[in-house]
Structures are given as structure tokens and as C-alpha cells.
Design a protein around this motif. Sequence first.
Motif, PDB file in Angstrom:
ATOM      1  N   PRO A 295       0.797  -1.230   0.000  1.00  0.00           N
ATOM      2  CA  PRO A 295       0.000   0.000   0.000  1.00  0.00           C
ATOM      3  C   PRO A 295       0.825   1.272   0.000  1.00  0.00           C
TER       4      PRO A 295
ATOM      5  N   ASP B   3      -6.807  -0.181  -1.437  1.00  0.00           N
ATOM      6  CA  ASP B   3      -6.044  -1.429  -1.467  1.00  0.00           C
ATOM      7  C   ASP B   3      -6.843  -2.489  -0.734  1.00  0.00           C
TER       8      ASP B   3
ATOM      9  N   TRP C 199      -2.541  -7.243   0.772  1.00  0.00           N
ATOM     10  CA  TRP C 199      -1.669  -6.066   0.736  1.00  0.00           C
ATOM     11  C   TRP C 199      -0.341  -6.310   0.019  1.00  0.00           C
TER      12      TRP C 199
ATOM     13  N   ARG D 287      -4.386   0.870  -5.721  1.00  0.00           N
ATOM     14  CA  ARG D 287      -2.925   0.820  -5.660  1.00  0.00           C
ATOM     15  C   ARG D 287      -2.343  -0.257  -6.548  1.00  0.00           C
TER      16      ARG D 287
END
Length: 286
Positions: free
Chosen positions: A57, A168, A172, A181
Motif C-alpha cells: 500500500p 487497497d 496487501w 494501488r
Amino acid sequence: MYTRKNQRDLTAAEKKSFVAAVLAVKRSGEYEDFVRLHDQYNVSDQQDGPRAGHMAPSFLPWHRRFLLEFERALQRVDPKVTVPYWDWTADNTPAAGLWAEDFLGGTGRARDQQVTTGPFAHKEGNWTIRNGVTTGKFLTRDLGRPSAPVSLPSRTEVASALDETAYDAEPWDSTVTTGFRNRLEGWITGDARGRNHNRVHRWVGGAMLSTASPNDPVFWLHHSFVDLLWDRWQRAHPASGYLPARRLGAGDPQRGRVISLEEPLPPWNVKPSELLGHSGLYRYAE
């Protein structure tokens, strides 16, 4: 507050000033610090340690601060210089103006991808690669990869990222199939792991393919546009903030690797929450 312009709108004098400032930072040795820093914080899913710069992120806030640090180095040379942006959805061929002799120079020659035109050509004596992933001392490019052609991202592909409503999502990393993202960074599967941001690195080729990609000055123009796209996404989705908002739980395998909203970003000890906007610092001329 200063303005970052589209590189196609720069005057001849502005191009000359930008190039001169970049070369001055290179001569001082400070440029090498930026190359090493990017290489250090380009940590993949498979590697150990925190993932601050990529596949996480914090990709966008980390590069926003990185770009600001470089811009400040340029402005210590010439206070009027800013980092322009390269809209690769529009200027999407090797004939585009940014590859001209008076700006970034063109593609590399066929036999070794060495850039031989423009101010960053090794033969000019101003641009020796000192922190690359190979022993080569010259800047390399392979614009469009003629041997296995690659196209730059289209407006439609950018729109697919801007349409994402969440910033996001778990887990992740580069395997996430939703969220702004990762769709902008370009690890979404289905296109040889090369969409949007990632495909631009592939299209330029040469030095831009490595973790030491700032060795090519086009890196900064590329990431200036990435930063602008984050700005556009924020304006389109004002209710959607940075995620994860809180530090991951003790049992989460990503704890300590993924940086949440209020955790410090290395190496600057600044939180993503402090980098969500740039009001008062700079604006984009669109």
C-alpha cells in the motif's frame, strides 16, 4: 507553491534548466544516493523485511516523498526547476518529444542498448552509471522493445485503475486482484504482470527494468505522472482513504511488512497520513 507541468508543455529554456539541474545533482554525487535508496526499498513479496517502496500500500506515499526529496535536490541547484510529468497514455511512441536530443535523448543502439543521443549519453561524459545491477557504465534503453513489442498503457487501462473504489485490499501485496494501488502499480494478473506503472518500466527497458531504475532520468517524469494519477483518484473517491488504516494484527503474516496509515515510512520516519496530499507544496498543470 510551485507547478509541475506536462513535459510536452515545457519551453526550451525549462527543458534546459531541468537537464542542467539533474546533471548538477549527478556531479555532486547525491544522485547516487537516490539510486541506492530505491534499490534498497524495492522489496518483493518473496523477500524478507518491510515492503515500503513496492508491492504494498505504501507504494504511492513512499514514491511521493522520494520524488519530493529529489525535487528539493534539484531546487537547491535551481529554485525554479520542478519535476515535469510524462503522460504515457498520450506521448506513447519513441518519436515523442521527451526523447529528443535536447531533453532525455532517445533509445539505445541495437547491439548493447546504449543511449548515444542527448545529455545523458555516456559519450557526453556527464552520465556514468555507478550503482547499476550490472557492470555497465552507460545508460541503456530499448524503447518499445522491438524484438518483443510492448505498448504503453492506454487511457482505458488507466481508467480501470481510477474506477476502483477501494485504495487497497488484503493481503496487501502484488497478488491483490482489486484496489487502486495494485491496479495502478500494475501487478494485477492477466498481462504478464505488466500493467500501468509496471508496463512503462518494461516499455522503456534497459535501466528502467531494474531496481536501480532511477539511473534513467525518465524515472522521475514517470513517477510524477503516477503521483498525478493518485491525485486524480483521490478527487474522484473522496470518501476512500489509505488502507490499511490500522496496524495489522499480531497473527497477520504481513504485520511488520506492510505499513499502515499511522506507521512511519522508512527511511524518513514520516507516516502515510502525512503524505496523502500536497496542498501548499505543489500543484499539477493539467
